[in-house]
Motif scaffolding. Sequence first.
Motif, PDB file in Angstrom:
ATOM      1  N   LEU A   1       0.819  -1.213   0.000  1.00 46.83           N
ATOM      2  CA  LEU A   1       0.000   0.000   0.000  1.00 46.83           C
ATOM      3  C   LEU A   1       0.852   1.262   0.000  1.00 46.83           C
ATOM      4  CD1 LEU A   1      -2.604  -1.163   2.685  1.00 46.83           C
ATOM      5  CD2 LEU A   1      -2.887  -1.187   0.195  1.00 46.83           C
ATOM      6  N   VAL A   2       1.954   1.232   0.763  1.00 40.64           N
ATOM      7  CA  VAL A   2       2.866   2.373   0.839  1.00 40.64           C
ATOM      8  C   VAL A   2       4.289   1.840   0.759  1.00 40.64           C
ATOM      9  CG1 VAL A   2       3.747   4.241   2.299  1.00 40.64           C
ATOM     10  CG2 VAL A   2       1.287   3.789   2.207  1.00 40.64           C
ATOM     11  N   ARG A   3       5.113   2.483  -0.055  1.00 42.71           N
ATOM     12  CA  ARG A   3       6.522   2.133  -0.146  1.00 42.71           C
ATOM     13  C   ARG A   3       7.364   3.399   0.049  1.00 42.71           C
ATOM     14  NH1 ARG A   3       5.231  -1.913   1.058  1.00 42.71           N
ATOM     15  NH2 ARG A   3       5.454  -3.981   0.132  1.00 42.71           N
ATOM     16  N   ASN A   4       8.253   3.349   1.050  1.00 45.17           N
ATOM     17  CA  ASN A   4       9.134   4.480   1.352  1.00 45.17           C
ATOM     18  C   ASN A   4       8.331   5.771   1.529  1.00 45.17           C
ATOM     19  OD1 ASN A   4      11.547   2.890   1.120  1.00 45.17           O
ATOM     20  ND2 ASN A   4      11.292   2.985  -1.105  1.00 45.17           N
ATOM     21  N   GLY A   5       7.183   5.638   2.183  1.00 47.08           N
ATOM     22  CA  GLY A   5       6.367   6.799   2.488  1.00 47.08           C
ATOM     23  C   GLY A   5       5.432   7.241   1.390  1.00 47.08           C
ATOM     24  N   GLU A   6       5.493   6.614   0.215  1.00 47.70           N
ATOM     25  CA  GLU A   6       4.654   7.007  -0.914  1.00 47.70           C
ATOM     26  C   GLU A   6       3.590   5.942  -1.193  1.00 47.70           C
ATOM     27  OE1 GLU A   6       4.817   9.885  -2.475  1.00 47.70           O
ATOM     28  OE2 GLU A   6       6.538  10.552  -1.291  1.00 47.70           O
ATOM     29  N   VAL A   7       2.349   6.397  -1.359  1.00 43.27           N
ATOM     30  CA  VAL A   7       1.265   5.471  -1.682  1.00 43.27           C
ATOM     31  C   VAL A   7       1.523   4.860  -3.044  1.00 43.27           C
ATOM     32  CG1 VAL A   7      -1.214   5.250  -2.068  1.00 43.27           C
ATOM     33  CG2 VAL A   7      -0.371   6.802  -0.300  1.00 43.27           C
ATOM     34  N   VAL A   8       1.383   3.542  -3.147  1.00 43.77           N
ATOM     35  CA  VAL A   8       1.656   2.870  -4.418  1.00 43.77           C
ATOM     36  C   VAL A   8       0.604   3.246  -5.450  1.00 43.77           C
ATOM     37  CG1 VAL A   8       2.737   0.943  -3.193  1.00 43.77           C
ATOM     38  CG2 VAL A   8       0.337   0.792  -3.846  1.00 43.77           C
ATOM     39  N   ASP A   9       0.982   3.148  -6.706  1.00 42.68           N
ATOM     40  CA  ASP A   9       0.067   3.486  -7.794  1.00 42.68           C
ATOM     41  C   ASP A   9      -0.965   2.377  -8.002  1.00 42.68           C
ATOM     42  OD1 ASP A   9       1.424   5.863  -8.304  1.00 42.68           O
ATOM     43  OD2 ASP A   9       2.832   4.876  -9.679  1.00 42.68           O
ATOM     44  N   ASP A  10      -2.081   2.768  -8.592  1.00 43.80           N
ATOM     45  CA  ASP A  10      -3.078   1.820  -9.091  1.00 43.80           C
ATOM     46  C   ASP A  10      -3.708   0.961  -7.997  1.00 43.80           C
ATOM     47  OD1 ASP A  10      -2.608   2.692 -11.724  1.00 43.80           O
ATOM     48  OD2 ASP A  10      -0.921   1.307 -11.919  1.00 43.80           O
TER      49      ASP A  10
END
Length: 444
Positions: free
Chosen positions: A396-405
């Motif tokens: 759902l989140v990687r390195n603080g960024e919401v994943v795309d799609d």
Amino acid sequence: MTQHTNEHAATPNPSTALLTDMYELTMLQASLRDGSADRQCSFEVFTRRLPNERRYGVVAGTARVLEAVRDFRFTDDQLAGLDFLDDRTREYLRNFRFSGHIDGYREGELYFPNSPILTVRGTFAETVILETVILSILNHDSAVASAAARMVTAAEGRPIIEMGSRRTHEQSAVSAARAAYLAGFHSTSNLEAASRYGLPAGGTSAHAWTLLHVDTDGRPDEKAAFRSQIDAQGPGTTLLVDTYDITQGVRHAVEVAGTALGAVRIDSGDLGVLARQVRNQLDDLGAYDTRIVVSSDLNEFAIAALRSEPVDIYGAGTSVVTGSGAPTAGLVYKLTSVDGHPVAKRSSHKASHGGAKRALRACRDTGTAVEEVVYPFDSGMPELGILHPVELTMPLVRNGEVVDDLPSLDESRDHLARQLVSLPWEGLALSRDEPALSVRFAGL
């Protein structure tokens, strides 16, 4: 019902940073002092038991959680009010941005006791302070969606309108409408929810509209109320027929609208008996296509009791926005690993399973779910023999960024509808004590 759909995206929320408990920030301050703030940790959201007689829960609110994590930013005004913290801790919070990872079940997924619904990984400092905001969203939305899904099952394909805004906090009403729609409700009466999340909206009139219309001598004039509503909204509207005598109300409704009348609503009395009476009367008057809407404190049991009656649409309010008597899903947020080492509570009745975890659902060839299997996050998938794995944990989140799609609300709604029919038949029962599926731990 009058329908309106708006596809506006959700608007950004203000800072969510103070939607937290004080002890999370005092723990943060202590960890900065003793050097443990940067230890790599995992926290897990799960429930130890399902409330009431539920045999499954529905994950809801995930998208709102991700927005809340994005907006977890401390403003200068907020920091100025945190005078119980030292300067170092306030400076940490001034620059706070979550930089870790979040994995979990998608919205619209089913969960059971000990399902690892959400796993948050990062430093102790950045993961511990998210506990309250994550739980407050997931507990509320999942409770509403779980109750609403049971109502949808009980309705057996008949539409349900969410109309509970006046029975809860004004902001809770908006998120409750979203969760109910996720669970399969047809529309909502709440216009903020319709605007914010693109939900279909519906509504016509209340008893006050009928009571407003009196003649010059102060006597009730129900026909005038109906005539005015028809003039404004057309004959396809829904007329509320039980303000006075319901038989007279139905007769007046058809006299004013003709046989093209869209629907009549019953909001009081013995709904099953009255629905049969009204259906017979409508048919006798030639209004064969006029639908019957019923409301009045409906829950899943009341809806199930009306399945054999000539009811076309249900309206649910109090029971859905309060989670059908369970205003929380009982979800908890617990530390499960520190620097890769499993940690777990051993408290009586509150024991937990250590280690970061992921899960899959084991299914037969027919698609019927058999069990849920939980296993270490970084290990291989366990063997299932002849059963087929369906992975539940997604990034759902990687390195603080919401994943795309990530799935949209409508995609999650469709997903839930499919999952409900994947349960064993007895899993849909409304009055059973055991979860529909067992959760098995593998390699833990």
